[in-house]
Design a protein around this motif. Structure first.
Motif, PDB file in Angstrom:
ATOM      1  N   GLY A 193       0.824  -1.198   0.000  1.00  0.00           N
ATOM      2  CA  GLY A 193       0.000   0.000   0.000  1.00  0.00           C
ATOM      3  C   GLY A 193       0.858   1.247   0.000  1.00  0.00           C
ATOM      4  O   GLY A 193       2.053   1.205   0.324  1.00  0.00           O
ATOM      5  N   TYR A 194       0.250   2.362  -0.346  1.00  0.00           N
ATOM      6  CA  TYR A 194       0.976   3.628  -0.369  1.00  0.00           C
ATOM      7  C   TYR A 194      -0.011   4.773  -0.197  1.00  0.00           C
ATOM      8  O   TYR A 194      -1.227   4.627  -0.403  1.00  0.00           O
ATOM      9  CB  TYR A 194       1.754   3.792  -1.676  1.00  0.00           C
ATOM     10  N   PHE A 195       0.519   5.932   0.186  1.00  0.00           N
ATOM     11  CA  PHE A 195      -0.310   7.137   0.324  1.00  0.00           C
ATOM     12  C   PHE A 195       0.563   8.354   0.098  1.00  0.00           C
ATOM     13  O   PHE A 195       1.679   8.449   0.630  1.00  0.00           O
ATOM     14  CB  PHE A 195      -0.943   7.218   1.717  1.00  0.00           C
ATOM     15  N   HIS A 196       0.040   9.293  -0.682  1.00  0.00           N
ATOM     16  CA  HIS A 196       0.755  10.549  -0.891  1.00  0.00           C
ATOM     17  C   HIS A 196      -0.266  11.656  -1.137  1.00  0.00           C
ATOM     18  O   HIS A 196      -1.276  11.456  -1.804  1.00  0.00           O
ATOM     19  CB  HIS A 196       1.700  10.457  -2.096  1.00  0.00           C
ATOM     20  N   SER A 197       0.017  12.812  -0.557  1.00  0.00           N
ATOM     21  CA  SER A 197      -0.834  13.981  -0.738  1.00  0.00           C
ATOM     22  C   SER A 197       0.037  15.216  -0.860  1.00  0.00           C
ATOM     23  O   SER A 197       1.278  15.131  -0.844  1.00  0.00           O
ATOM     24  CB  SER A 197      -1.787  14.131   0.460  1.00  0.00           C
ATOM     25  N   ASP A 198      -0.588  16.389  -0.969  1.00  0.00           N
ATOM     26  CA  ASP A 198       0.164  17.628  -1.036  1.00  0.00           C
ATOM     27  C   ASP A 198       0.626  18.108   0.339  1.00  0.00           C
ATOM     28  O   ASP A 198       1.289  19.142   0.433  1.00  0.00           O
ATOM     29  CB  ASP A 198      -0.675  18.729  -1.687  1.00  0.00           C
ATOM     30  N   ASP A 199       0.325  17.365   1.405  1.00  0.00           N
ATOM     31  CA  ASP A 199       0.724  17.724   2.768  1.00  0.00           C
ATOM     32  C   ASP A 199       1.798  16.748   3.251  1.00  0.00           C
ATOM     33  O   ASP A 199       1.514  15.577   3.515  1.00  0.00           O
ATOM     34  CB  ASP A 199      -0.498  17.669   3.690  1.00  0.00           C
ATOM     35  N   GLU A 200       3.024  17.223   3.381  1.00  0.00           N
ATOM     36  CA  GLU A 200       4.142  16.354   3.741  1.00  0.00           C
ATOM     37  C   GLU A 200       3.982  15.765   5.144  1.00  0.00           C
ATOM     38  O   GLU A 200       4.369  14.615   5.390  1.00  0.00           O
ATOM     39  CB  GLU A 200       5.459  17.127   3.650  1.00  0.00           C
ATOM     40  N   LEU A 201       3.444  16.531   6.084  1.00  0.00           N
ATOM     41  CA  LEU A 201       3.255  15.998   7.432  1.00  0.00           C
ATOM     42  C   LEU A 201       2.283  14.829   7.410  1.00  0.00           C
ATOM     43  O   LEU A 201       2.531  13.781   8.029  1.00  0.00           O
ATOM     44  CB  LEU A 201       2.755  17.085   8.376  1.00  0.00           C
ATOM     45  N   ILE A 202       1.189  14.993   6.686  1.00  0.00           N
ATOM     46  CA  ILE A 202       0.210  13.910   6.566  1.00  0.00           C
ATOM     47  C   ILE A 202       0.859  12.668   5.969  1.00  0.00           C
ATOM     48  O   ILE A 202       0.644  11.534   6.438  1.00  0.00           O
ATOM     49  CB  ILE A 202      -0.987  14.369   5.713  1.00  0.00           C
ATOM     50  N   ASN A 203       1.675  12.849   4.942  1.00  0.00           N
ATOM     51  CA  ASN A 203       2.342  11.708   4.308  1.00  0.00           C
ATOM     52  C   ASN A 203       3.234  10.973   5.301  1.00  0.00           C
ATOM     53  O   ASN A 203       3.219   9.738   5.406  1.00  0.00           O
ATOM     54  CB  ASN A 203       3.194  12.172   3.129  1.00  0.00           C
ATOM     55  N   LYS A 204       4.023  11.726   6.046  1.00  0.00           N
ATOM     56  CA  LYS A 204       4.961  11.119   6.994  1.00  0.00           C
ATOM     57  C   LYS A 204       4.221  10.379   8.102  1.00  0.00           C
ATOM     58  O   LYS A 204       4.669   9.329   8.575  1.00  0.00           O
ATOM     59  CB  LYS A 204       5.872  12.194   7.574  1.00  0.00           C
ATOM     60  N   ILE A 205       3.083  10.907   8.510  1.00  0.00           N
ATOM     61  CA  ILE A 205       2.298  10.252   9.562  1.00  0.00           C
ATOM     62  C   ILE A 205       1.753   8.916   9.062  1.00  0.00           C
ATOM     63  O   ILE A 205       1.761   7.912   9.788  1.00  0.00           O
ATOM     64  CB  ILE A 205       1.171  11.192  10.038  1.00  0.00           C
ATOM     65  N   TRP A 206       1.279   8.868   7.808  1.00  0.00           N
ATOM     66  CA  TRP A 206       0.781   7.602   7.261  1.00  0.00           C
ATOM     67  C   TRP A 206       1.871   6.526   7.333  1.00  0.00           C
ATOM     68  O   TRP A 206       1.618   5.390   7.769  1.00  0.00           O
ATOM     69  CB  TRP A 206       0.346   7.799   5.811  1.00  0.00           C
ATOM     70  N   TYR A 207       3.084   6.879   6.928  1.00  0.00           N
ATOM     71  CA  TYR A 207       4.170   5.897   6.890  1.00  0.00           C
ATOM     72  C   TYR A 207       4.692   5.560   8.282  1.00  0.00           C
ATOM     73  O   TYR A 207       5.126   4.424   8.534  1.00  0.00           O
ATOM     74  CB  TYR A 207       5.287   6.380   5.969  1.00  0.00           C
ATOM     75  N   THR A 235      -5.426  18.994  -1.459  1.00  0.00           N
ATOM     76  CA  THR A 235      -5.784  19.283  -2.853  1.00  0.00           C
ATOM     77  C   THR A 235      -5.431  18.154  -3.801  1.00  0.00           C
ATOM     78  O   THR A 235      -5.952  18.110  -4.914  1.00  0.00           O
ATOM     79  CB  THR A 235      -5.103  20.583  -3.330  1.00  0.00           C
ATOM     80  N   SER A 236      -4.542  17.258  -3.385  1.00  0.00           N
ATOM     81  CA  SER A 236      -4.215  16.116  -4.239  1.00  0.00           C
ATOM     82  C   SER A 236      -3.907  14.904  -3.377  1.00  0.00           C
ATOM     83  O   SER A 236      -3.324  15.025  -2.296  1.00  0.00           O
ATOM     84  CB  SER A 236      -3.022  16.426  -5.143  1.00  0.00           C
ATOM     85  N   VAL A 237      -4.324  13.739  -3.859  1.00  0.00           N
ATOM     86  CA  VAL A 237      -4.094  12.478  -3.155  1.00  0.00           C
ATOM     87  C   VAL A 237      -3.817  11.390  -4.189  1.00  0.00           C
ATOM     88  O   VAL A 237      -4.465  11.335  -5.237  1.00  0.00           O
ATOM     89  CB  VAL A 237      -5.310  12.075  -2.284  1.00  0.00           C
ATOM     90  N   ASP A 238      -2.853  10.543  -3.876  1.00  0.00           N
ATOM     91  CA  ASP A 238      -2.536   9.370  -4.688  1.00  0.00           C
ATOM     92  C   ASP A 238      -2.332   8.225  -3.708  1.00  0.00           C
ATOM     93  O   ASP A 238      -1.387   8.237  -2.910  1.00  0.00           O
ATOM     94  CB  ASP A 238      -1.266   9.628  -5.498  1.00  0.00           C
ATOM     95  N   ALA A 239      -3.225   7.241  -3.716  1.00  0.00           N
ATOM     96  CA  ALA A 239      -3.175   6.190  -2.707  1.00  0.00           C
ATOM     97  C   ALA A 239      -3.652   4.876  -3.273  1.00  0.00           C
ATOM     98  O   ALA A 239      -4.403   4.844  -4.265  1.00  0.00           O
ATOM     99  CB  ALA A 239      -4.028   6.571  -1.499  1.00  0.00           C
ATOM    100  N   GLY A 240      -3.231   3.791  -2.630  1.00  0.00           N
ATOM    101  CA  GLY A 240      -3.686   2.485  -3.062  1.00  0.00           C
ATOM    102  C   GLY A 240      -3.185   1.379  -2.163  1.00  0.00           C
ATOM    103  O   GLY A 240      -2.315   1.593  -1.303  1.00  0.00           O
ATOM    104  N   PHE A 241      -3.748   0.211  -2.335  1.00  0.00           N
ATOM    105  CA  PHE A 241      -3.275  -0.988  -1.649  1.00  0.00           C
ATOM    106  C   PHE A 241      -3.820  -2.199  -2.392  1.00  0.00           C
ATOM    107  O   PHE A 241      -4.695  -2.076  -3.263  1.00  0.00           O
ATOM    108  CB  PHE A 241      -3.703  -1.013  -0.179  1.00  0.00           C
ATOM    109  N   SER A 242      -3.305  -3.358  -2.044  1.00  0.00           N
ATOM    110  CA  SER A 242      -3.733  -4.591  -2.699  1.00  0.00           C
ATOM    111  C   SER A 242      -4.408  -5.516  -1.701  1.00  0.00           C
ATOM    112  O   SER A 242      -3.953  -5.662  -0.557  1.00  0.00           O
ATOM    113  CB  SER A 242      -2.531  -5.313  -3.322  1.00  0.00           C
TER     114      SER A 242
END
Length: 654
Positions: free
Chosen positions: A176-190, A579-586
């Motif tokens: 799985g992965y997650f990325h958005s325009d907010d770097e803090l949010i991205n780091k928290i997901w990981y 404003t932007s999100v790119d995410a997914g998992f299997s």
């Protein structure tokens, strides 16, 4: 689906490119050396050389060096000694997850009181590699202090750690992965994903609970000194998920309602979830009661943790689609539901007589948390019963659930404060019960969910959302349910703001690991967790604190599986102020992903992928346009939604 198939989940993508791999915190190798020198005491020559694979540091007499691995790690430490000037020379190592508890004399605690002893190496025996017994694996530490406590001069050529967490995983091959325009949010997901990795262990190295005075089992050999022994086999199999990396290193059912979902959308290691759940079901009593925790914890009754085990079973089925597994455990599951509903009295609510829960206070009576979770379980149970064609059970559970919803809103709703009270004997408005009321759809209307969401937000402090049912406590565990509650109340910005506030504090505070999430802390920001008297005991890597990882995937990105393994699905992104999100998992059926950009309150770009031979719906409020499949099929959005879509790749044309 069989055990081996589930095991393949985290390993299958090892050879392929992993999106946004730069955010993954898991180490690239299991052979670790420190990242930097944190502090030197006494006379040590060339201490920094031990941050390389081959070094040459000299400890002159009583001295020490604290090394920083940069992230929380876990494993078995070894020292490569070149020489020692005395046959009586010793070197010791101490460990700490937090910079607060760095100590030359002791390690941060795994017990209720005091600190843990160092590991001592008799390096006066001569040159060579010194490695302790495997029972002295340290489950979580960012800082390692090498200590010389004699007058000898000792040359050290290397300090290494054999990283033992997530033993069956290719550590960086996330599904799985997650990325958005907010770097803090991205780091928290990981960081959430990594927290669960470090809490995943070889079940032979569970905590023997020597500091919890659990000497009821003759299988446990108690040591004579205040050290730690991670030598108790807690489940079958080769890997399992536990509550904490440092301690307790046990299977706790509460984690199943948070950590399981986060694991499913990040590493995909459902095998470790399965072994954990099976270790709970094997302890089920004849009356249907499931344990408060896995072996070798004390035999205590917890109504809510019993329910969390049932939630774990339904979640595992949702993500794995393993009908064979849920069918094998169906009779146990039904007995578990029956044990839970046997507490429902003439009021229509469950009357709780056991106090054990997530270390909150006041569990008992017609408790809102317990009844909301029971209501949630009964909704899950009806879905499972329909899948397994158990219509009589489904009808019975639907009737009981309906009465719970009516009674809870009649007897526990406080309209003046816009929150549910804990029970009929108190004016306390708990975080747990109110978050679960929205999550379980126990609220009677969308308006009521909005009121609860707003009231919970109004209580936030500088360091996050309080859990007054546990004193002056911020609970990342219960906070994870509050995140989902805000999303479900259609308040995505409240959920995102809470992630930034609470998990941002946990990720960035210099007293923490900057890589994993703490068990709990005080509303004043001190690293004191009210249920514990011993602050060094607090775990800085706890699976129950990883709520944002799933919440961001399921709600901000909007990917929700509604049928077993994702046979049916719903894509309903709520990006709020992202404003932007790119995410997914299997899942076992294939890949689910969304990628979109918003502008002016509507989606200007949107695409998604779902496995073939699946069906689902898309909800994009405020957006007009047409969804176009790769095969050329076109579906016009109606009021921002489209239903009955087949799996495959689809793109929005606006």
């Amino acid at each position: 689906m069989h055990l081996a198939t589930l095991l393949l989940g985290p390993l299958a993508v090892a050879a392929s490119s992993v999106p946004y791999e730069q955010y993954i915190l898991a180490p690239k190798t299991r052979d670790l050396v420190p990242a930097s020198v944190h502090n030197v005491n006494g006379s040590v020559t060339n201490a920094v050389s031990l941050t390389r694979s081959s070094g040459n540091a000299t400890f002159h007499g009583v001295s020490s060096v604290t090394y920083d691995f940069g992230i929380n790690v876990a494993g078995l430490v070894s020292l490569d000694v070149g020489s020692a000037s005395s046959s009586s020379a010793f070197l010791g190592v101490t460990f700490s997850e937090s910079s607060l508890w760095i100590n030359e004399q002791a390690s941060d605690a795994t017990g209720n009181t005091g600190l843990d002893m160092p590991l001592w190496f008799p390096v006066g025996k001569g040159a060579g590699k010194y490695t302790p017994e495997e029972k002295h694996i340290r489950g979580g530490f960012r800082y390692l202090t090498v200590v010389s406590n004699t007058t000898a001069t000792v040359q050290v050529r290397g300090v290494r750690v054999n990283y033992t967490a997530a033993p069956d995983q290719d550590l960086r091959a996330y599904t799985g992965y997650f990325h958005s325009d907010d770097e803090l949010i991205n780091k928290i997901w990981y960081a959430g994903a990594y927290t669960n990795q470090i809490c995943t262990i070889n079940p032979k190295h569970g905590n023997s609970l020597v500091h919890l005075s659990d000497d009821s089992s003759k299988e446990i050999e108690l040591p004579d000194t205040a050290t730690w022994w991670n030598n108790y086999t807690i489940t079958n199999g080769s890997s399992t998920i536990t509550d904490g990396a440092k301690r307790d290193r046990l299977v706790w059912p509460g984690d199943m309602s948070i950590a399981l979902e986060a694991i499913a959308v990040s590493t995909g290691d459902l095998y470790s979830v399965r072994t954990a759940l099976e270790s709970l079901f094997v302890l089920q009593k004849a009356n249907g009661q499931l344990p408060y925790a896995g072996k070798p914890f004390l035999d205590l009754t917890s109504y809510t943790y019993h329910l969390h085990s049932l939630i774990g079973a339904s979640y595992l089925y949702r993500f794995s689609g393993d009908k064979e597994w849920i069918s094998q455990h169906w009779s146990q599951y039904k007995r578990g539901v029956q044990w839970a509903v046997s507490s429902v009295d003439s009021t229509g609510l469950a009357n709780i007589t056991a106090s054990s829960d997530w270390l909150r206070f006041g569990m008992g009576g017609h408790n809102i948390e317990a009844n909301a979770i029971l209501y949630y379980v009964l909704q899950d149970a009806q879905i499972l019963a329909s899948e397994l064609q158990d219509t009589s059970s489904a009808a019975r559970w639907k009737h009981i659930a309906g009465n719970i919803k009516i009674a809870a809103n009649e007897k526990l709703w406080d309209d003046k404060n816009g929150l549910y009270i804990d029970n009929q004997t108190t004016t306390l408005h708990p975080q747990d019960g109110n978050a679960w009321a929205i999550k379980a759809n126990l609220t009677s209307s969308t308006r009521q969910s909005t009121i609860v969401s707003n009231a919970l937000k109004a209580r936030w402090g500088t360091y996050g959302a309080p859990a007054p049912e546990a004193g002056k406590t911020v609970s990342p565990f219960i906070g994870g349910f509050e995140l989902q509650a805000h999303f479900l109340a259609n308040h995505p910005n409240s959920a995102l703001d809470l992630i930034r506030l609470q998990w941002g504090f946990m990720l960035n505070d210099p007293r923490m690991t900057q890589s994993t999430f703490i068990e709990g802390y005080s509303t004043d920001g001190s690293l004191h967790y009210a249920p514990y008297a011993n602050d060094p005991r607090v775990s800085h890597a706890h699976g129950w604190s990883t709520g944002p990882t799933y919440a961001l995937t399921a709600y901000a990105a909007g990917i929700q599986l509604t049928g077993a393994g994702g046979s049916t699905w719903k894509l309903a992104p709520q990006p709020g102020n992202l404003t932007s999100v790119d995410a997914g998992f299997s899942s076992t059926l294939g890949k689910f992903s969304t990628k979109f950009r918003k502008s002016g309150g509507s989606f200007v770009q949107f695409s998604f992928v779902a496995p073939l031979n699946t069906t689902g719906s898309v909800f994009l409020p405020g957006t007009k346009g047409t969804l176009v499949s790769r095969s050329g099929k076109r579906v016009v959005l109606s009021h921002g939604s489209a239903t009955g879509l087949s799996g495959g790749r689809w793109d929005l044309r606006v």
